[in-house]
Structures are given as structure tokens and as C-alpha cells.
Design a protein around this motif. Structure first.
Motif, mmCIF file in Angstrom:
data_model
loop_
_atom_site.group_PDB
_atom_site.id
_atom_site.type_symbol
_atom_site.label_atom_id
_atom_site.label_comp_id
_atom_site.label_asym_id
_atom_site.label_seq_id
_atom_site.Cartn_x
_atom_site.Cartn_y
_atom_site.Cartn_z
ATOM 1 N N LEU A 68 43.507 50.324 25.138
ATOM 2 C CA LEU A 68 42.518 49.264 24.963
ATOM 3 C C LEU A 68 41.109 49.803 24.726
ATOM 4 C CD1 LEU A 68 43.776 46.799 27.715
ATOM 5 C CD2 LEU A 68 43.854 46.446 25.238
ATOM 6 N N GLY A 69 40.974 51.116 24.560
ATOM 7 C CA GLY A 69 39.676 51.690 24.234
ATOM 8 C C GLY A 69 38.871 52.168 25.419
ATOM 9 N N PHE A 70 39.423 52.060 26.627
ATOM 10 C CA PHE A 70 38.717 52.550 27.816
ATOM 11 C C PHE A 70 38.920 54.052 27.924
ATOM 12 C CE2 PHE A 70 39.474 48.104 28.776
ATOM 13 C CZ PHE A 70 38.336 47.702 29.475
ATOM 14 N N ASP A 71 37.831 54.794 28.055
ATOM 15 C CA ASP A 71 37.978 56.239 28.257
ATOM 16 C C ASP A 71 37.902 56.607 29.736
ATOM 17 O OD1 ASP A 71 35.308 55.833 28.765
ATOM 18 O OD2 ASP A 71 34.567 57.000 27.061
ATOM 19 N N ASN A 72 37.802 55.571 30.592
ATOM 20 C CA ASN A 72 37.716 55.787 32.028
ATOM 21 C C ASN A 72 38.689 54.827 32.720
ATOM 22 O OD1 ASN A 72 37.021 55.891 34.744
ATOM 23 N ND2 ASN A 72 34.830 56.054 34.353
ATOM 24 N N PRO A 73 39.943 55.252 32.966
ATOM 25 C CA PRO A 73 40.943 54.369 33.581
ATOM 26 C C PRO A 73 40.507 53.743 34.899
ATOM 27 C CG PRO A 73 42.025 56.286 32.648
ATOM 28 C CD PRO A 73 40.546 56.553 32.561
ATOM 29 N N PRO A 74 39.804 54.484 35.792
ATOM 30 C CA PRO A 74 39.359 53.831 37.030
ATOM 31 C C PRO A 74 38.417 52.640 36.772
ATOM 32 C CG PRO A 74 39.281 56.216 37.286
ATOM 33 C CD PRO A 74 39.566 55.941 35.838
ATOM 34 N N TYR A 75 37.566 52.753 35.736
ATOM 35 C CA TYR A 75 36.698 51.630 35.382
ATOM 36 C C TYR A 75 37.534 50.449 34.907
ATOM 37 C CZ TYR A 75 33.564 48.711 32.608
ATOM 38 O OH TYR A 75 32.892 47.640 32.071
ATOM 39 N N PHE A 76 38.559 50.739 34.100
ATOM 40 C CA PHE A 76 39.465 49.684 33.641
ATOM 41 C C PHE A 76 40.115 48.979 34.830
ATOM 42 C CE2 PHE A 76 44.024 48.772 32.966
ATOM 43 C CZ PHE A 76 43.907 47.648 32.161
ATOM 44 N N SER A 77 40.573 49.748 35.810
ATOM 45 C CA SER A 77 41.240 49.161 36.982
ATOM 46 C C SER A 77 40.284 48.300 37.786
ATOM 47 C CB SER A 77 41.825 50.267 37.868
ATOM 48 O OG SER A 77 42.871 50.960 37.193
ATOM 49 N N ARG A 78 39.025 48.754 37.925
ATOM 50 C CA ARG A 78 38.035 47.961 38.672
ATOM 51 C C ARG A 78 37.735 46.664 37.944
ATOM 52 N NH1 ARG A 78 35.581 53.063 39.183
ATOM 53 N NH2 ARG A 78 34.010 52.513 37.605
ATOM 54 N N LEU A 79 37.592 46.752 36.614
ATOM 55 C CA LEU A 79 37.304 45.552 35.833
ATOM 56 C C LEU A 79 38.475 44.580 35.906
ATOM 57 C CD1 LEU A 79 35.481 44.021 33.826
ATOM 58 C CD2 LEU A 79 36.608 45.276 31.979
ATOM 59 N N PHE A 80 39.687 45.102 35.816
ATOM 60 C CA PHE A 80 40.878 44.258 35.870
ATOM 61 C C PHE A 80 40.938 43.528 37.217
ATOM 62 C CE2 PHE A 80 45.256 43.067 36.410
ATOM 63 C CZ PHE A 80 45.714 42.801 35.132
ATOM 64 N N LYS A 81 40.700 44.244 38.283
ATOM 65 C CA LYS A 81 40.755 43.622 39.611
ATOM 66 C C LYS A 81 39.658 42.586 39.785
ATOM 67 C CE LYS A 81 41.363 44.618 44.499
ATOM 68 N NZ LYS A 81 41.578 45.658 45.521
ATOM 69 N N LYS A 82 38.502 42.859 39.227
ATOM 70 C CA LYS A 82 37.396 41.907 39.303
ATOM 71 C C LYS A 82 37.749 40.613 38.583
ATOM 72 C CE LYS A 82 32.607 41.236 37.780
ATOM 73 N NZ LYS A 82 31.482 41.827 37.012
ATOM 74 N N GLU A 83 38.376 40.721 37.411
ATOM 75 C CA GLU A 83 38.675 39.548 36.599
ATOM 76 C C GLU A 83 39.938 38.808 37.071
ATOM 77 O OE1 GLU A 83 36.869 38.270 34.178
ATOM 78 O OE2 GLU A 83 35.346 39.847 34.193
ATOM 79 N N VAL A 84 40.921 39.563 37.558
ATOM 80 C CA VAL A 84 42.224 38.972 37.863
ATOM 81 C C VAL A 84 42.429 38.742 39.365
ATOM 82 C CG1 VAL A 84 44.739 39.265 37.582
ATOM 83 C CG2 VAL A 84 43.174 40.049 35.801
ATOM 84 N N GLY A 85 41.730 39.538 40.178
ATOM 85 C CA GLY A 85 41.880 39.392 41.623
ATOM 86 C C GLY A 85 42.905 40.334 42.221
ATOM 87 N N MET A 86 43.508 41.175 41.394
ATOM 88 C CA MET A 86 44.466 42.175 41.867
ATOM 89 C C MET A 86 44.434 43.365 40.918
ATOM 90 S SD MET A 86 48.108 40.363 40.813
ATOM 91 C CE MET A 86 47.643 38.765 41.511
ATOM 92 N N SER A 87 44.934 44.491 41.378
ATOM 93 C CA SER A 87 44.935 45.693 40.542
ATOM 94 C C SER A 87 45.983 45.564 39.442
ATOM 95 C CB SER A 87 45.248 46.920 41.402
ATOM 96 O OG SER A 87 46.614 46.896 41.808
#
Length: 298
Positions: free
Chosen positions: A269-288
């Protein structure tokens, strides 16, 4: 490129008398008179609030020229490049120059930075109706009356209060302009989502990384801040929030439809930082992402 640190220096360059207050200046541009500042680009340490109906000449700041003949307001922040060249007006106009130090100690010192239109381009000026023009001129008149009336310890606070009112009204008028611009209103978010979908389909996420608000705004021929404010008016979400919503929606699809790891999904998806992707996903979805995948499987 010339930089003006003081309003007095700016006045000398224009050929105007010294300002009544070294930290704020009112410049009246009378009908059919020039209201120009040099013949080249310059920067200042001041905010500018201007109302002009231009007959000829142009104003340049940001990337674009402004040469409309409608009643319009323009706003400039300190150290923003601007050029006002050979301007002749249809009707009288004004410029208020406000040194950033004039606002020290007042709430407007921080509040003024929240008004997005100081980051708009010249072709995104505020177009006023006749009634709106009168409101702005009335507030200008109150500032003018205080400015030329033997300023005392109360003058600064009173003037700042009227400037604050001009900014608040301008924010209201811009929201009206967003709604009234039929070529944009109601259509911007659809085109924005189409551009995001095209970005994904053409493989640009892997090639260029995450889409930026600026790259998308360029496709609209708008400034990033103006595009974001139009989208916020239409959807309640800013441009970056809509980008995140789109990416997380695609992430859900990938997590459900493939066995790729979370890191592989992030890179796809174009993220070069997987931990940032995981934080964003959890913020938007409410789970990892892993929790989401387990819930989907179960």
C-alpha cells in the motif's frame, strides 16, 4: 528577492508617509490609483489582509496570478512570496499590514495560524457579495477610526478585536463560497476518490509511495489547504483523513483476501514503515491488522 522586516521600511519603498503605528499599517487604494509595491517579488514579516477590485495589473503569490475584477479579499502570512505589480482598481480598496509582533500577548497571535486561507493561492481569493463587502468595509472603518484617533493603551486591543472579526467573517464567507462554487461543490470528493482509485490501479503506491495531499491538489489546480478545506466542507473530513480512509479500506481487503504478512500488506500500500501502518490501522479500525484478520477468519 527583497525582504521587509519593518512596516516603515515597506512604506518608504512605496513612497508612503510613515505609519501611525510601526507595527500596523492601513493603506487605502483609491479608485483608478495604482496600488503597487515595486516591480518584483518580495517577502515580509507581516500578515496582509487586502480588499481589491482589480481593473488591470496583477497580484502574484504562491504559484498563480490573480487578475479578476470581482470584489475579492486576499490574505498573506509572513515570509510568503508576493508581488503586486501595476495594479489599477475599479473601485477603492485597502491593504492592512500587521506585523506579527503586533499580536504578541493576544490570543490572535496563535489563533490567526488556524485560518487556512492564509495558505491559499492567488486564484483562490475570497469573492464577496455586496452585503459581505459592506460588512468588511464597516469593520475596516472601525479599525481606521481607532488607528487615526490618538492611539492609547486601549487601541491595540480594540484594533485586534476588529481584525479578529474580519478573519472570522472571512472564514464564514469562504464556507459560503465553497458551497456556491457549482463546478466544485458536491463533486470534489467524488473526483478525489476516483484519483485515489486510479493511483492504486496504476501501481503508483508501489512505485511512488503514499499519495500526498499536494500531488492530488495539483491535479485539481488548487492549493493543498484549499482542497482540504473544500473536502472538509463536503464530507467533514480533511484530504489527509480521506486518504487514510481509502488506504485502510484497501488494507482490509488485502488482509481478508491474501496471506501476506502485515509488513507485506503495508509495503503493497506504499507504506515504507510497517509500524506506522499498524498504528494508523488501529487508530482507524479500533484493532490491529492481525486482530482484524483473526476476527475475519473466525
Amino acid at each position: 528577492m527583497r525582504h521587509f522586516k519593518t512596516i516603515s521600511e515597506l512604506h518608504r519603498s512605496i513612497g508612503y508617509p510613515p505609519p501611525e503605528n510601526p507595527l500596523i499599517s492601513l493603506v487605502m487604494c483609491e479608485k483608478l490609483s495604482e496600488c503597487s509595491i515595486g516591480q518584483s517579488e518580495f517577502t515580509t514579516d507581516f500578515y496582509m489582509i487586502a480588499f481589491k477590485k482589480i481593473k488591470s495589473g496583477y497580484v502574484l503569490y504562491g504559484r498563480t496570478k490573480y487578475d479578476h475584477d470581482n470584489g475579492s479579499m486576499m490574505f498573506m502570512k509572513p515570509r510568503q512570496v508576493i508581488e503586486i505589480n501595476n495594479v489599477e482598481l475599479e473601485e477603492k480598496g485597502f491593504i492592512i499590514w500587521i506585523h506579527e509582533d503586533f499580536l504578541n500577548g493576544y490570543h490572535l497571535h496563535s489563533e490567526i495560524k488556524k485560518y487556512g486561507y492564509f495558505d491559499y493561492e492567488a486564484n483562490e481569493a475570497l469573492h464577496l457579495s455586496a452585503r459581505e463587502e459592506q460588512i468588511i468595509w464597516d469593520l475596516h472603518g472601525k479599525i481606521e477610526g481607532e488607528y487615526y484617533n490618538n492611539q492609547d493603551e486601549y487601541s491595540r486591543e480594540i484594533i485586534i478585536a476588529h481584525i479578529d472579526s474580519i478573519l472570522k467573517y472571512s472564514q464564514r464567507f469562504y464556507k459560503r463560497q465553497f458551497i456556491n462554487r457549482t463546478e466544485l461543490s458536491g463533486k470534489t470528493v467524488s473526483k478525489f476518490n476516483d484519483l485515489l482509485a486510479s493511483y492504486l490501479e496504476k501501481g503508483k503506491l508501489q512505485e511512488k509511495g503514499l499519495p500526498t495531499v499536494k500531488s492530488l491538489a495539483d491535479l485539481f489546480n488548487l492549493s493543498p489547504r484549499y482542497l482540504s478545506d473544500v473536502l472538509k466542507q463536503e464530507t467533514g473530513k480533511t484530504a489527509i483523513e480521506l486518504i487514510h480512509i481509502f488506504l485502510i479500506s484497501e488494507a482490509k481487503n488485502l488482509l481478508q483476501g491474501s496471506e501476506n504478512s502485515v509488513s507485506e500488506t503495508a509495503y503493497a500500500l506504499g507504506f515504507d514503515n510497517p509500524p506506522y501502518f499498524s498504528r494508523l490501522f488501529k487508530k482507524e479500525v479500533g484493532m490491529s491488522p492481525n486482530e482484524y484478520r483473526k476476527n475475519f477468519v473466525n
